[in-house]
Design a protein around this motif. Sequence first.
Motif, PDB file in Angstrom:
ATOM      1  N   GLU A  94      32.753  38.602  28.922  1.00 13.44           N
ATOM      2  CA  GLU A  94      33.752  37.535  28.962  1.00 13.44           C
ATOM      3  C   GLU A  94      33.109  36.224  28.503  1.00 13.44           C
ATOM      4  O   GLU A  94      31.990  35.894  28.909  1.00 13.44           O
ATOM      5  CB  GLU A  94      34.323  37.371  30.374  1.00 13.44           C
ATOM      6  N   THR A  95      33.828  35.472  27.706  1.00  9.36           N
ATOM      7  CA  THR A  95      33.310  34.207  27.170  1.00  9.36           C
ATOM      8  C   THR A  95      33.596  33.075  28.161  1.00  9.36           C
ATOM      9  O   THR A  95      34.472  32.237  27.946  1.00  9.36           O
ATOM     10  CB  THR A  95      33.921  33.900  25.786  1.00  9.36           C
ATOM     11  N   VAL A  96      32.819  33.067  29.234  1.00 10.47           N
ATOM     12  CA  VAL A  96      33.021  32.115  30.327  1.00 10.47           C
ATOM     13  C   VAL A  96      31.836  31.182  30.548  1.00 10.47           C
ATOM     14  O   VAL A  96      31.898  30.300  31.410  1.00 10.47           O
ATOM     15  CB  VAL A  96      33.328  32.861  31.654  1.00 10.47           C
ATOM     16  N   ARG A  97      30.778  31.334  29.786  1.00  9.29           N
ATOM     17  CA  ARG A  97      29.588  30.506  30.009  1.00  9.29           C
ATOM     18  C   ARG A  97      29.842  29.056  29.626  1.00  9.29           C
ATOM     19  O   ARG A  97      30.778  28.750  28.886  1.00  9.29           O
ATOM     20  CB  ARG A  97      28.407  31.067  29.241  1.00  9.29           C
TER      21      ARG A  97
ATOM     22  N   GLY B 139      37.688  26.451  38.773  1.00  4.37           N
ATOM     23  CA  GLY B 139      38.487  25.488  38.027  1.00  4.37           C
ATOM     24  C   GLY B 139      37.786  24.708  36.933  1.00  4.37           C
ATOM     25  O   GLY B 139      38.388  23.838  36.308  1.00  4.37           O
ATOM     26  N   LEU B 140      36.519  25.001  36.670  1.00  3.21           N
ATOM     27  CA  LEU B 140      35.811  24.279  35.611  1.00  3.21           C
ATOM     28  C   LEU B 140      36.167  24.882  34.248  1.00  3.21           C
ATOM     29  O   LEU B 140      36.415  26.075  34.142  1.00  3.21           O
ATOM     30  CB  LEU B 140      34.303  24.338  35.856  1.00  3.21           C
ATOM     31  N   PRO B 141      36.175  24.054  33.203  1.00  3.25           N
ATOM     32  CA  PRO B 141      36.604  24.528  31.884  1.00  3.25           C
ATOM     33  C   PRO B 141      35.498  25.254  31.116  1.00  3.25           C
ATOM     34  O   PRO B 141      34.337  25.244  31.503  1.00  3.25           O
ATOM     35  CB  PRO B 141      36.961  23.220  31.167  1.00  3.25           C
ATOM     36  N   VAL B 142      35.910  25.883  30.019  1.00  2.00           N
ATOM     37  CA  VAL B 142      34.994  26.475  29.047  1.00  2.00           C
ATOM     38  C   VAL B 142      35.338  25.830  27.715  1.00  2.00           C
ATOM     39  O   VAL B 142      36.501  25.876  27.312  1.00  2.00           O
ATOM     40  CB  VAL B 142      35.183  28.003  28.942  1.00  2.00           C
ATOM     41  N   PRO B 143      34.388  25.215  27.028  1.00  2.00           N
ATOM     42  CA  PRO B 143      33.019  24.962  27.486  1.00  2.00           C
ATOM     43  C   PRO B 143      32.997  23.845  28.527  1.00  2.00           C
ATOM     44  O   PRO B 143      34.001  23.168  28.748  1.00  2.00           O
ATOM     45  CB  PRO B 143      32.298  24.547  26.203  1.00  2.00           C
ATOM     46  N   ARG B 144      31.809  23.647  29.124  1.00  2.00           N
ATOM     47  CA  ARG B 144      31.624  22.611  30.145  1.00  2.00           C
ATOM     48  C   ARG B 144      30.181  22.146  30.087  1.00  2.00           C
ATOM     49  O   ARG B 144      29.326  22.806  29.501  1.00  2.00           O
ATOM     50  CB  ARG B 144      31.949  23.144  31.534  1.00  2.00           C
ATOM     51  N   GLU B 145      29.932  21.041  30.712  1.00  2.00           N
ATOM     52  CA  GLU B 145      28.564  20.525  30.761  1.00  2.00           C
ATOM     53  C   GLU B 145      27.700  21.478  31.585  1.00  2.00           C
ATOM     54  O   GLU B 145      28.125  21.980  32.632  1.00  2.00           O
ATOM     55  CB  GLU B 145      28.563  19.134  31.400  1.00  2.00           C
ATOM     56  N   ALA B 146      26.498  21.727  31.107  1.00  2.00           N
ATOM     57  CA  ALA B 146      25.560  22.573  31.844  1.00  2.00           C
ATOM     58  C   ALA B 146      25.238  21.939  33.194  1.00  2.00           C
ATOM     59  O   ALA B 146      25.265  20.712  33.345  1.00  2.00           O
ATOM     60  CB  ALA B 146      24.281  22.783  31.036  1.00  2.00           C
ATOM     61  N   MET B 147      24.919  22.792  34.179  1.00  2.00           N
ATOM     62  CA  MET B 147      24.610  22.326  35.526  1.00  2.00           C
ATOM     63  C   MET B 147      23.248  22.831  35.964  1.00  2.00           C
ATOM     64  O   MET B 147      22.691  23.745  35.377  1.00  2.00           O
ATOM     65  CB  MET B 147      25.675  22.815  36.506  1.00  2.00           C
ATOM     66  N   ARG B 148      22.779  22.233  37.038  1.00  2.00           N
ATOM     67  CA  ARG B 148      21.514  22.646  37.627  1.00  2.00           C
ATOM     68  C   ARG B 148      21.603  22.456  39.138  1.00  2.00           C
ATOM     69  O   ARG B 148      22.484  21.755  39.636  1.00  2.00           O
ATOM     70  CB  ARG B 148      20.349  21.848  37.048  1.00  2.00           C
ATOM     71  N   LEU B 149      20.664  23.068  39.845  1.00  5.01           N
ATOM     72  CA  LEU B 149      20.559  22.898  41.290  1.00  5.01           C
ATOM     73  C   LEU B 149      19.552  21.792  41.571  1.00  5.01           C
ATOM     74  O   LEU B 149      18.454  21.802  41.006  1.00  5.01           O
ATOM     75  CB  LEU B 149      20.117  24.205  41.948  1.00  5.01           C
TER      76      LEU B 149
END
Length: 152
Positions: free
Chosen positions: A16-19, A50-60
């Motif tokens: 799935e193209t969800v990244r 609820g976040l979109p694709v594409p979206r800003e990369a995240m980190r912990l």
Amino acid sequence: MPERVKILVSACLLGETVRYDGGHKRDRVLNETLGPFVEWVRICPEVDCGLPVPREAMRLVGEPNHPRLVTNKTGVDHTERMERWAKARLEELSGLDLRGYICKKDSPSCGMEPVGAFTRMFIDRFPHLPVEEEGRLADPALCERFLQRVKA
């Protein structure tokens, strides 16, 4: 034919193209080797909350035992959004007779090392279920051990 066991799986591993970048990480071992024997229950915590694709990369970031889920460039904190969604989704999953979870390596929401925001909550809710990252399942011995735990 025996009933196929239900395993939760990161949706990007199914193709799935969800990244965050609009891509996927389809895993051949999961889809072609394990796929015929399991019933996948797909999940993408970032998109599903609820976040979109594409979206800003995240980190912990922050405290290792309870890190925050923050976007890389703008610093937007999605922790509460993720936790609110995850609590409800974990409640739904509790009725599905899941036998394991295969998560996406290095994902801030569903990775294992470090433990992603959703994966941490999953492990807390289902401490008896086996959890494994997809890359490790390419090792036949580790894959067999995971499957034995799933069937136990």
